[in-house]
Design a protein around this motif. Structure first.
Motif, PDB file in Angstrom:
ATOM      1  N   LEU A  37       0.837  -1.200   0.000  1.00 47.45           N
ATOM      2  CA  LEU A  37       0.000   0.000   0.000  1.00 47.45           C
ATOM      3  C   LEU A  37       0.874   1.252   0.000  1.00 47.45           C
ATOM      4  O   LEU A  37       0.560   2.239  -0.625  1.00 47.45           O
ATOM      5  N   ARG A  38       1.961   1.175   0.747  1.00 52.25           N
ATOM      6  CA  ARG A  38       2.881   2.315   0.866  1.00 52.25           C
ATOM      7  C   ARG A  38       4.283   1.777   1.111  1.00 52.25           C
ATOM      8  O   ARG A  38       4.441   0.773   1.799  1.00 52.25           O
ATOM      9  N   VAL A  39       5.280   2.449   0.553  1.00 55.92           N
ATOM     10  CA  VAL A  39       6.663   1.995   0.693  1.00 55.92           C
ATOM     11  C   VAL A  39       7.590   3.190   0.829  1.00 55.92           C
ATOM     12  O   VAL A  39       7.384   4.223   0.196  1.00 55.92           O
ATOM     13  N   SER A  40       8.583   3.035   1.674  1.00 57.95           N
ATOM     14  CA  SER A  40       9.638   4.037   1.823  1.00 57.95           C
ATOM     15  C   SER A  40      10.942   3.284   2.020  1.00 57.95           C
ATOM     16  O   SER A  40      11.269   2.872   3.131  1.00 57.95           O
ATOM     17  N   LEU A  41      11.643   3.063   0.944  1.00 60.19           N
ATOM     18  CA  LEU A  41      12.945   2.387   0.997  1.00 60.19           C
ATOM     19  C   LEU A  41      13.967   3.325   0.378  1.00 60.19           C
ATOM     20  O   LEU A  41      14.405   3.148  -0.738  1.00 60.19           O
ATOM     21  N   SER A  42      14.319   4.352   1.099  1.00 56.67           N
ATOM     22  CA  SER A  42      15.163   5.399   0.545  1.00 56.67           C
ATOM     23  C   SER A  42      16.650   5.129   0.674  1.00 56.67           C
ATOM     24  O   SER A  42      17.457   5.987   0.374  1.00 56.67           O
ATOM     25  N   ARG A  43      17.017   3.946   1.114  1.00 53.75           N
ATOM     26  CA  ARG A  43      18.440   3.615   1.207  1.00 53.75           C
ATOM     27  C   ARG A  43      19.044   3.625  -0.191  1.00 53.75           C
ATOM     28  O   ARG A  43      18.439   3.132  -1.130  1.00 53.75           O
ATOM     29  N   PRO A  44      20.247   4.167  -0.337  1.00 57.07           N
ATOM     30  CA  PRO A  44      20.860   4.208  -1.663  1.00 57.07           C
ATOM     31  C   PRO A  44      21.097   2.811  -2.251  1.00 57.07           C
ATOM     32  O   PRO A  44      21.111   2.643  -3.456  1.00 57.07           O
ATOM     33  N   VAL A  45      21.266   1.807  -1.384  1.00 55.29           N
ATOM     34  CA  VAL A  45      21.534   0.459  -1.889  1.00 55.29           C
ATOM     35  C   VAL A  45      20.300  -0.177  -2.506  1.00 55.29           C
ATOM     36  O   VAL A  45      20.397  -1.099  -3.294  1.00 55.29           O
ATOM     37  N   LEU A  46      19.139   0.306  -2.139  1.00 51.88           N
ATOM     38  CA  LEU A  46      17.891  -0.253  -2.631  1.00 51.88           C
ATOM     39  C   LEU A  46      16.986   0.908  -3.020  1.00 51.88           C
ATOM     40  O   LEU A  46      16.113   1.306  -2.273  1.00 51.88           O
ATOM     41  N   PRO A  47      17.202   1.484  -4.194  1.00 49.56           N
ATOM     42  CA  PRO A  47      16.465   2.697  -4.556  1.00 49.56           C
ATOM     43  C   PRO A  47      14.958   2.504  -4.450  1.00 49.56           C
ATOM     44  O   PRO A  47      14.445   1.450  -4.764  1.00 49.56           O
ATOM     45  N   GLU A  48      14.320   3.546  -4.002  1.00 53.85           N
ATOM     46  CA  GLU A  48      12.872   3.492  -3.818  1.00 53.85           C
ATOM     47  C   GLU A  48      12.170   3.367  -5.165  1.00 53.85           C
ATOM     48  O   GLU A  48      12.467   4.081  -6.107  1.00 53.85           O
ATOM     49  N   ALA A  49      11.276   2.431  -5.232  1.00 54.98           N
ATOM     50  CA  ALA A  49      10.462   2.267  -6.430  1.00 54.98           C
ATOM     51  C   ALA A  49       9.316   3.268  -6.364  1.00 54.98           C
ATOM     52  O   ALA A  49       8.859   3.629  -5.284  1.00 54.98           O
ATOM     53  N   SER A  50       8.857   3.725  -7.489  1.00 56.51           N
ATOM     54  CA  SER A  50       7.739   4.658  -7.478  1.00 56.51           C
ATOM     55  C   SER A  50       6.508   3.925  -6.943  1.00 56.51           C
ATOM     56  O   SER A  50       6.248   2.777  -7.294  1.00 56.51           O
ATOM     57  N   LEU A  51       5.788   4.623  -6.078  1.00 58.26           N
ATOM     58  CA  LEU A  51       4.626   4.014  -5.437  1.00 58.26           C
ATOM     59  C   LEU A  51       3.607   3.551  -6.460  1.00 58.26           C
ATOM     60  O   LEU A  51       2.998   2.493  -6.313  1.00 58.26           O
ATOM     61  N   GLU A  52       3.450   4.299  -7.534  1.00 57.17           N
ATOM     62  CA  GLU A  52       2.489   3.911  -8.569  1.00 57.17           C
ATOM     63  C   GLU A  52       2.866   2.561  -9.209  1.00 57.17           C
ATOM     64  O   GLU A  52       1.991   1.804  -9.600  1.00 57.17           O
ATOM     65  N   ARG A  53       4.158   2.279  -9.310  1.00 58.43           N
ATOM     66  CA  ARG A  53       4.604   1.027  -9.933  1.00 58.43           C
ATOM     67  C   ARG A  53       4.487  -0.176  -9.006  1.00 58.43           C
ATOM     68  O   ARG A  53       4.436  -1.310  -9.465  1.00 58.43           O
ATOM     69  N   VAL A  54       4.493   0.067  -7.685  1.00 56.87           N
ATOM     70  CA  VAL A  54       4.490  -1.065  -6.758  1.00 56.87           C
ATOM     71  C   VAL A  54       3.185  -1.238  -5.991  1.00 56.87           C
ATOM     72  O   VAL A  54       2.922  -2.321  -5.473  1.00 56.87           O
ATOM     73  N   ARG A  55       2.378  -0.203  -5.917  1.00 57.58           N
ATOM     74  CA  ARG A  55       1.122  -0.302  -5.156  1.00 57.58           C
ATOM     75  C   ARG A  55       0.260  -1.433  -5.714  1.00 57.58           C
ATOM     76  O   ARG A  55       0.066  -1.549  -6.916  1.00 57.58           O
ATOM     77  N   GLY A  56      -0.232  -2.256  -4.808  1.00 61.48           N
ATOM     78  CA  GLY A  56      -1.099  -3.359  -5.201  1.00 61.48           C
ATOM     79  C   GLY A  56      -0.338  -4.630  -5.576  1.00 61.48           C
ATOM     80  O   GLY A  56      -0.943  -5.662  -5.799  1.00 61.48           O
ATOM     81  N   ARG A  57       0.987  -4.561  -5.631  1.00 58.91           N
ATOM     82  CA  ARG A  57       1.799  -5.739  -5.957  1.00 58.91           C
ATOM     83  C   ARG A  57       2.354  -6.344  -4.678  1.00 58.91           C
ATOM     84  O   ARG A  57       2.524  -5.670  -3.674  1.00 58.91           O
ATOM     85  N   ARG A  58       2.637  -7.625  -4.739  1.00 61.86           N
ATOM     86  CA  ARG A  58       3.212  -8.314  -3.591  1.00 61.86           C
ATOM     87  C   ARG A  58       4.694  -7.966  -3.480  1.00 61.86           C
ATOM     88  O   ARG A  58       5.348  -7.657  -4.471  1.00 61.86           O
ATOM     89  N   LEU A  59       5.210  -8.043  -2.297  1.00 61.42           N
ATOM     90  CA  LEU A  59       6.619  -7.768  -2.032  1.00 61.42           C
ATOM     91  C   LEU A  59       7.523  -8.600  -2.938  1.00 61.42           C
ATOM     92  O   LEU A  59       8.501  -8.104  -3.489  1.00 61.42           O
ATOM     93  N   THR A  60       7.155  -9.854  -3.133  1.00 59.16           N
ATOM     94  CA  THR A  60       7.968 -10.757  -3.956  1.00 59.16           C
ATOM     95  C   THR A  60       7.858 -10.456  -5.447  1.00 59.16           C
ATOM     96  O   THR A  60       8.650 -10.958  -6.234  1.00 59.16           O
ATOM     97  N   ASP A  61       6.885  -9.653  -5.853  1.00 59.95           N
ATOM     98  CA  ASP A  61       6.790  -9.233  -7.253  1.00 59.95           C
ATOM     99  C   ASP A  61       7.735  -8.073  -7.551  1.00 59.95           C
ATOM    100  O   ASP A  61       8.143  -7.873  -8.688  1.00 59.95           O
ATOM    101  N   VAL A  62       8.075  -7.306  -6.530  1.00 62.91           N
ATOM    102  CA  VAL A  62       8.889  -6.105  -6.701  1.00 62.91           C
ATOM    103  C   VAL A  62      10.349  -6.355  -6.341  1.00 62.91           C
ATOM    104  O   VAL A  62      11.256  -5.847  -6.984  1.00 62.91           O
TER     105      VAL A  62
END
Length: 175
Positions: A37-62
């Motif tokens: 529903l919401r994500v904040s992964l701002s670590r440089p090692v794991l760039p944050e994906a745009s919320l529109e691209r990941v919302r509604g998807r499972r963690l294992t899909d992203v």
């Protein structure tokens, strides 16, 4: 703030916004079907994906996880039982971005409304990549020291000095 003190919806929204902007850890809010529903992964090692691209998807899909089935089972268990899970070590990388895998400590808690209606899961990811690398080096040195000490009749210093470059990462030369 007292736990039972009334908080306005505006204050709730401000706290949530600040938490997602300023938290040093990665945060994910998952719904009851474990979809993002919401994500904040701002670590440089794991760039944050745009919320529109990941919302509604499972963690294992992203994200490519080192143990996707175990992580999903843990999250489902937290959702069902309400018992939080803490400190699961998991390798993570973005599926759509090439690069190395990073190690994260994953903790999860069930989210409930004030009336105890289950809303989903809050997952927290803490980057422990460097900590785990240091820990692995310490284990290697301990193993080398133990083996050299048990098998050597000669002074240990020259033997340990000869194994040190192979067991340590490249560093800047000393002056």
């Amino acid at each position: 703030m007292v736990q039972n003190e009334a908080v306005s919806p505006v204050e709730d929204a401000a706290v949530l916004k600040a938490l997602f902007r300023q938290s040093p850890t990665g945060l994910l809010i998952l719904d009851k079907d474990l979809r993002i529903l919401r994500v904040s992964l701002s670590r440089p090692v794991l760039p944050e994906a745009s919320l529109e691209r990941v919302r509604g998807r499972r963690l294992t899909d992203v994200y490519a996880l080192s143990a996707p089935g175990e992580v999903e089972a843990m999250l489902a268990g937290v959702l069902e039982s309400g018992m939080p899970a803490q400190g699961w070590l998991v390798g993570v990388r973005r599926k759509d971005v090439p690069g190395p895998e990073y190690l994260f400590s994953l903790s999860a808690s069930r989210l409930e409304s004030p009336r105890a209606r289950v809303l989903g899961v809050l997952a927290e990811l803490l980057d422990v990549t460097e900590r785990e690398k240091v820990s692995a080096r310490v284990r290697i040195f301990g193993s080398v020291r133990k083996r050299v000490g048990q098998t050597s009749r000669w002074p240990l210093t020259p033997r340990c000095a000869s194994t040190t470059p192979a067991a340590t990462p490249a560093s800047t030369p000393s002056p």
